[in-house]
Design a protein around this motif. Structure first.
Motif, PDB file in Angstrom:
ATOM      1  N   PRO A   1       0.849  -1.206   0.058  1.00 59.62           N
ATOM      2  CA  PRO A   1       0.047  -0.015   0.115  1.00 59.62           C
ATOM      3  C   PRO A   1       0.930   1.290   0.019  1.00 59.62           C
ATOM      4  N   GLN A   2       0.412   2.348  -0.741  1.00 57.83           N
ATOM      5  CA  GLN A   2       1.234   3.438  -0.723  1.00 57.83           C
ATOM      6  C   GLN A   2       1.346   4.372   0.452  1.00 57.83           C
ATOM      7  N   ASP A   3       0.596   3.969   1.532  1.00 58.26           N
ATOM      8  CA  ASP A   3       0.418   4.698   2.646  1.00 58.26           C
ATOM      9  C   ASP A   3       1.452   4.289   3.707  1.00 58.26           C
ATOM     10  N   ILE A   4       2.135   3.122   3.327  1.00 61.26           N
ATOM     11  CA  ILE A   4       3.073   2.970   4.472  1.00 61.26           C
ATOM     12  C   ILE A   4       4.588   2.925   4.161  1.00 61.26           C
ATOM     13  N   ASN A   5       4.713   3.707   3.150  1.00 63.66           N
ATOM     14  CA  ASN A   5       6.232   4.009   2.587  1.00 63.66           C
ATOM     15  C   ASN A   5       6.993   4.268   4.070  1.00 63.66           C
ATOM     16  N   GLY A   6       8.208   3.586   3.994  1.00 63.54           N
ATOM     17  CA  GLY A   6       9.013   3.830   5.199  1.00 63.54           C
ATOM     18  C   GLY A   6       9.048   2.934   6.246  1.00 63.54           C
ATOM     19  N   LEU A   7       7.807   2.255   6.369  1.00 59.15           N
ATOM     20  CA  LEU A   7       7.551   1.325   7.390  1.00 59.15           C
ATOM     21  C   LEU A   7       8.021   0.044   7.161  1.00 59.15           C
ATOM     22  N   THR A   8       7.924  -0.465   6.115  1.00 59.79           N
ATOM     23  CA  THR A   8       8.449  -1.806   5.884  1.00 59.79           C
ATOM     24  C   THR A   8       9.978  -1.969   5.472  1.00 59.79           C
ATOM     25  N   LYS A   9      10.438  -3.187   5.772  1.00 59.32           N
ATOM     26  CA  LYS A   9      12.077  -3.479   5.630  1.00 59.32           C
ATOM     27  C   LYS A   9      12.284  -3.962   4.231  1.00 59.32           C
ATOM     28  N   HIS A  10      11.262  -4.254   3.440  1.00 60.17           N
ATOM     29  CA  HIS A  10      11.604  -4.616   2.122  1.00 60.17           C
ATOM     30  C   HIS A  10      10.478  -3.767   1.185  1.00 60.17           C
ATOM     31  N   ARG A  11      10.855  -3.724   0.036  1.00 54.86           N
ATOM     32  CA  ARG A  11      10.152  -2.945  -0.875  1.00 54.86           C
ATOM     33  C   ARG A  11       9.146  -3.766  -1.723  1.00 54.86           C
ATOM     34  N   THR A  12       9.115  -5.240  -1.393  1.00 56.45           N
ATOM     35  CA  THR A  12       8.034  -6.020  -1.912  1.00 56.45           C
ATOM     36  C   THR A  12       8.138  -7.350  -1.263  1.00 56.45           C
ATOM     37  N   MET A  13       7.420  -8.324  -1.451  1.00 60.58           N
ATOM     38  CA  MET A  13       7.288  -9.520  -1.051  1.00 60.58           C
ATOM     39  C   MET A  13       6.627 -10.338  -1.951  1.00 60.58           C
ATOM     40  N   THR A  14       7.069 -11.688  -2.206  1.00 52.29           N
ATOM     41  CA  THR A  14       6.736 -12.585  -2.937  1.00 52.29           C
ATOM     42  C   THR A  14       6.116 -13.968  -2.197  1.00 52.29           C
ATOM     43  N   PRO A  15       4.872 -13.821  -1.621  1.00 56.87           N
ATOM     44  CA  PRO A  15       4.649 -14.981  -0.704  1.00 56.87           C
ATOM     45  C   PRO A  15       4.433 -16.246  -1.526  1.00 56.87           C
ATOM     46  N   ASP A  16       4.605 -17.481  -1.092  1.00 61.49           N
ATOM     47  CA  ASP A  16       4.304 -18.802  -1.705  1.00 61.49           C
ATOM     48  C   ASP A  16       2.951 -18.687  -2.087  1.00 61.49           C
ATOM     49  N   PHE A  17       1.837 -18.476  -1.284  1.00 59.76           N
ATOM     50  CA  PHE A  17       0.461 -18.613  -1.520  1.00 59.76           C
ATOM     51  C   PHE A  17      -0.171 -17.393  -1.000  1.00 59.76           C
ATOM     52  N   TYR A  18      -1.022 -16.676  -1.725  1.00 55.04           N
ATOM     53  CA  TYR A  18      -1.588 -15.348  -1.095  1.00 55.04           C
ATOM     54  C   TYR A  18      -2.951 -15.495  -1.848  1.00 55.04           C
ATOM     55  N   TRP A  19      -4.073 -14.901  -0.818  1.00 59.51           N
ATOM     56  CA  TRP A  19      -5.283 -14.864  -1.232  1.00 59.51           C
ATOM     57  C   TRP A  19      -5.718 -13.434  -1.030  1.00 59.51           C
ATOM     58  N   PRO A  20      -5.539 -12.717  -2.067  1.00 55.11           N
ATOM     59  CA  PRO A  20      -5.813 -11.309  -1.916  1.00 55.11           C
ATOM     60  C   PRO A  20      -7.134 -10.587  -1.561  1.00 55.11           C
ATOM     61  N   GLN A  21      -8.113 -11.514  -1.768  1.00 54.94           N
ATOM     62  CA  GLN A  21      -9.568 -10.938  -1.031  1.00 54.94           C
ATOM     63  C   GLN A  21      -9.568 -11.024   0.368  1.00 54.94           C
ATOM     64  N   HIS A  22      -8.674 -12.199   0.923  1.00 57.97           N
ATOM     65  CA  HIS A  22      -8.666 -12.315   2.303  1.00 57.97           C
ATOM     66  C   HIS A  22      -7.632 -11.918   2.974  1.00 57.97           C
ATOM     67  N   SER A  23      -6.523 -11.248   2.305  1.00 54.77           N
ATOM     68  CA  SER A  23      -5.336 -10.564   3.146  1.00 54.77           C
ATOM     69  C   SER A  23      -4.920 -11.744   3.883  1.00 54.77           C
ATOM     70  N   VAL A  24      -4.494 -12.989   3.244  1.00 55.51           N
ATOM     71  CA  VAL A  24      -4.041 -14.107   3.810  1.00 55.51           C
ATOM     72  C   VAL A  24      -2.798 -14.520   3.097  1.00 55.51           C
ATOM     73  N   ALA A  25      -1.621 -14.760   3.522  1.00 50.84           N
ATOM     74  CA  ALA A  25      -0.577 -15.501   2.935  1.00 50.84           C
ATOM     75  C   ALA A  25       0.064 -16.661   3.797  1.00 50.84           C
TER      76      ALA A  25
END
Length: 248
Positions: free
Chosen positions: A121-145
């Motif tokens: 999300p754009q509003d969390i810039n500076g709070l995360t340690k990684h620029r992006t993440m690639t989970p093995d499995f992700y359910w976007p409608q559920h926000s579960v990885a």
């Protein structure tokens, strides 16, 4: 391979279900980013981070052009059920457990993204340690990885890295579930993991979702199918020692 597997089935050295899972294993490898030793796939070494040999669509299309060949029906069936993008045999096992029909040991989970990079999300810039993440499995409608890592993390830097990944997911409102080799060691272990994942997904699913999952887990023969799946998908040398979930 489907044609070759007909002989051990005929000789009763391999059940039809085990042969089909072995065929599914090959399809997952062709469409994934790992490769087993072709001369000894059961016990040979694995190669990690390789380019997929084909997409699931290409695999289906190539088989659609084949006619009259022995085993082509089973090959088409396997190609129609494969989930592309697995980075290890263990991920292929999880993908099948969460997508195959209940008669083959699967559970009725909603569709997932497999090894696809997330956009923070754009509003969390500076709070995360990684620029992006690639989970093995992700359910976007559920926000579960769900992430799988067969390695035990005892080193301080690895423990810290796991902590930072967990923080990043939490910051972005994503519930992260982690699985390790112990969660795939038996049919009972996989069933426990499936119930845990189902609980996380249930908040965004229709009423009765958990009952459907439980019915699939308890379906006669399904536990035996999961045990067979493990026997064909997890060769001894192919626990995912190569990989962490991708991040930067």
């Amino acid at each position: 391979m489907a044609a070759r597997l007909s002989q051990p089935i005929k000789e009763k050295a391999l059940t039809e279900q085990a042969a089909f899972f072995r065929l599914m294993s090959l399809a997952s490898e062709l469409c994934g980013t790992y490769g087993r030793d072709p001369t000894n796939p059961a016990r040979g070494d694995c190669a990690w981070g390789v380019d997929p040999l084909c997409t699931a669509l290409e695999l289906k299309q190539s088989l659609a052009e084949v006619s009259g060949a022995r085993g082509v029906r089973q090959a088409r069936r396997a190609a129609g059920l494969v989930t592309p993008g697995s980075a290890s045999p263990a991920e292929s096992l999880l993908a099948m457990a969460m997508s195959l029909p209940a008669s083959l040991g699967g559970v009725p989970f909603p569709a997932f993204q497999h090894n696809k990079a997330l956009s923070w999300p754009q509003d969390i810039n500076g709070l995360t340690k990684h620029r992006t993440m690639t989970p093995d499995f992700y359910w976007p409608q559920h926000s579960v990885a769900l992430e799988y890592d067969g390695a035990r993390h005892a080193e301080e830097d690895r423990v810290w890295e796991d902590h930072r990944r967990q923080q990043d997911y939490t910051t972005c409102g994503i519930s992260l579930l982690c699985a390790q080799a112990e969660d795939l060691k038996s049919a009972g272990a996989i069933e426990r993991l499936m119930r845990i994942v189902a609980l996380q997904l249930a908040t965004q699913e229709k009423a009765g979702f958990l009952q459907e999952v439980e019915a699939a887990l308890l379906k006669p023969g399904s536990s035996a199918a999961r045990a067979t799946l493990i026997s064909q998908l997890l060769p001894p040398n192919c626990s995912k020692t190569e990989g962490e979930s991708q991040h930067s």
